[in-house]
Enzyme design. Structure first.
Site, PDB file in Angstrom:
ATOM      1  N   HIS A 119       0.817  -1.214   0.000  1.00 42.91           N
ATOM      2  CA  HIS A 119       0.000   0.000   0.000  1.00 42.91           C
ATOM      3  C   HIS A 119       0.854   1.268   0.000  1.00 42.91           C
ATOM      4  O   HIS A 119       0.346   2.360  -0.281  1.00 42.91           O
ATOM      5  CB  HIS A 119      -0.973  -0.012   1.195  1.00 42.91           C
ATOM      6  CG  HIS A 119      -0.351   0.278   2.523  1.00 42.91           C
ATOM      7  ND1 HIS A 119      -0.020  -0.700   3.430  1.00 42.91           N
ATOM      8  CD2 HIS A 119       0.003   1.446   3.111  1.00 42.91           C
ATOM      9  CE1 HIS A 119       0.493  -0.158   4.520  1.00 42.91           C
ATOM     10  NE2 HIS A 119       0.532   1.161   4.347  1.00 42.91           N
ATOM     11  N   ASP A 151       0.134  -7.667   1.606  1.00 44.98           N
ATOM     12  CA  ASP A 151       0.636  -6.293   1.735  1.00 44.98           C
ATOM     13  C   ASP A 151       2.154  -6.261   1.792  1.00 44.98           C
ATOM     14  O   ASP A 151       2.747  -5.396   2.430  1.00 44.98           O
ATOM     15  CB  ASP A 151       0.033  -5.597   2.961  1.00 44.98           C
ATOM     16  CG  ASP A 151       0.091  -4.071   2.853  1.00 44.98           C
ATOM     17  OD1 ASP A 151       0.244  -3.564   1.726  1.00 44.98           O
ATOM     18  OD2 ASP A 151       0.001  -3.400   3.889  1.00 44.98           O
ATOM     19  N   GLY A 225       3.442   6.788   7.844  1.00 39.15           N
ATOM     20  CA  GLY A 225       4.815   6.938   7.385  1.00 39.15           C
ATOM     21  C   GLY A 225       5.709   5.826   7.893  1.00 39.15           C
ATOM     22  O   GLY A 225       6.755   5.538   7.325  1.00 39.15           O
ATOM     23  N   SER A 227       4.757   2.764   7.869  1.00 39.32           N
ATOM     24  CA  SER A 227       4.423   1.568   7.090  1.00 39.32           C
ATOM     25  C   SER A 227       5.622   1.112   6.273  1.00 39.32           C
ATOM     26  O   SER A 227       6.237   1.902   5.557  1.00 39.32           O
ATOM     27  CB  SER A 227       3.247   1.850   6.158  1.00 39.32           C
ATOM     28  OG  SER A 227       2.065   2.061   6.876  1.00 39.32           O
TER      29      SER A 227
END
Length: 479
Positions: A119, A151, A225, A227
């Site tokens: 993502h 993901d 941020g 992630s």
């Protein structure tokens, strides 16, 4: 008589004295076992710090900057709901604009292989990816692998022959609740930041969107941020990739989630070998244990996965799995629901054997399951649909054994929607990946050939039968 009373008084006094002596001794023993609170004996203990761990891991954590050039359509009626309903997003004059986003990543190989979240990098339009190292060096990067379901995305630094700092993998199955961890990333774009916390839970599967996702839960502060950043243990080794937070305000509230390193390592190794990660085919339909199911089966805990159906030609049947079995452990690890089952099978890997503990008629049974890849789809099993119909922009598939496992559906049920083109008719109508098309114009759909035949005719109204999450519905869609 007086002597007898005196003897009894002396005995009672002796008993009381013995009890008091025992209580004093017990208190003294307890106090001796209680940790002593005292002034730290040295400055080194007072100055205990995570700095050595951060110093070891931080050089391999990068900032990921993504720029996308997308086509936008401007119109004086763009904010009018009536016009948006009939003309959609693509109403007006075309113009190009740039979207920017940021996240974090972790270098896991000296050649510049980086792990981040899908993502972080995914979006419409032409994409440019730039990564910045902790020492301020910057490089362009390209996407090697991106998997929406887990993901997990893998990038590769371009234009450099340098050897880059890396973080070594740790076995995420060695983690325990209460272990100290550090989260390293780039929250809010302010630059590399290190936060500390503990592992607050393991094997969280309720919040995942894929049935092979489980998460490490931590209270180390994770914010937008972060992630794609690193979750490391007290040896500075990678135990997870930070991926999401639970928040009602957009900021950290002490509940963050990370993808376990064992699943991440599976994708890194597959990417290095030039192959895809294959999820083992079970050939059985699993359902979570509810309170009602637990009562019906006489279970003392609402945990595990119940086998509701077994395919005669699948590996599950070959191993002896039966409908009504309750899977409780895989390779010694407790499984709370079907997602945890498929996570354990996936990380075990195709070609290996998994040991499955289950309850059958309330009695413990153990079977060995040989993990095999699902049968590959044929050229006629998958289609991208386009035309004047509700499924324009949908990619559909016949219900193959592996897909049936993945979607948790029966192998003989209709045609499944695998993905949707962004902005397509099918997406705007609200169809979702995982939906199963069971009827069209009140006729049963068994395969793609039958679906395509019915879609060739023009209709004023389309009657569509869909099953989503075990719930059937009939939709009327204007032609």
């Amino acid at each position: 008589m007086r002597n007898r009373a005196k003897a009894m008084a002396l005995s009672l006094a002796g008993f009381i004295a013995a009890v008091l002596a025992f209580e004093v001794a017990s208190t003294t023993f307890a106090e001796a076992q209680r940790p002593e609170k005292r002034v730290p004996p040295s400055r080194e203990i007072v100055q205990y710090s995570f700095a050595p761990i951060a110093r070891k891991a931080s050089p391999a954590v990068v900032n990921v900057y993504v720029r996308r050039r997308v086509q936008a359509f401007s119109s004086p009626f763009a904010n009018d709901p009536f016009f948006r309903q009939f003309f959609g997003e693509r109403f007006g004059r075309p113009s190009e604009r740039v979207q920017s986003s940021l996240g974090s990543g972790v270098i896991v190989s000296p050649d510049g292989t980086i792990v981040t979240n899908t993502h972080v990098i995914k979006g419409r339009g032409e994409t440019e990816i730039r990564v910045a190292l902790a020492d301020k060096r910057e490089y362009d990067a390209r996407v090697v692998v991106q998997d929406d379901k887990t993901d997990i995305a893998i990038l590769k630094i371009e234009g450099s022959d340098n050897r880059f700092p890396v973080i070594e993998f740790e076995d995420s199955d060695t983690l325990e609740v209460g272990d100290m961890v550090l989260a390293i990333g780039n929250p809010f774009g302010v630059g590399q930041t290190v936060t500390s916390g503990i592992v607050s839970a393991l094997a969280r599967s309720e919040i995942g969107k894929s049935d092979s996702q489980v998460f490490i839960q931590t209270d180390a502060a994770i914010n937008p941020g972060n992630s794609g950043g690193a979750l490391v243990d007290m040896s500075g080794r990678l135990v997870g990739i930070n991926t999401m937070i639970f928040s009602q305000s957009g900021g950290s509230q002490g509940i963050g989630f990370a993808i376990p390193s064992n699943l991440v390592r599976l994708y890194v190794e597959a990417s290095a070998a030039g192959r895809k990660v294959e999820r083992p085919w079970l050939g059985a339909l699993l359902e979570p244990i509810t309170r009602e199911i637990a009562e019906a089966l006489g279970l003392d805990r609402i945990s595990g996965a119940v086998v509701s159906r077994v395919s005669n030609r699948g590996p599950g049947a070959a191993a002896g799995l039966q409908a009504g079995d309750v899977i409780t452990r895989i390779d010694g690890f407790e499984v709370a629901d079907p997602r945890a089952v498929f996570y354990r099978l996936t990380t075990r890997g195709v070609g290996n054997t998994a040991r499955i503990d289950l309850l059958r008629n309330r009695r413990p049974v153990t079977i060995d399951l040989t993990l095999a890849a699902p049968p590959q789809p044929g050229k006629d099993d998958v289609r991208n649909l386009a035309g004047q119909h509700p499924f324009d922009g949908a990619r559909v598939s016949n219900i193959l054994p592996g897909l049936a496992d993945e979607l948790g559906i029966d192998e003989s049920d209709g045609v499944a929607i695998v993905s949707l083109r962004p902005g397509s008719v099918a997406q705007r109508l609200g169809f979702q990946p995982g939906d199963v098309i069971t009827e069209l114009q009140r006729q049963r759909i068994d395969n793609i050939a039958g679906l395509e035949q019915l879609l060739t005719s023009r209709q004023r109204t389309w009657y569509v039968g869909i099953r989503r999450d075990s719930k059937a519905m009939i939709l009327q869609v204007p032609g």
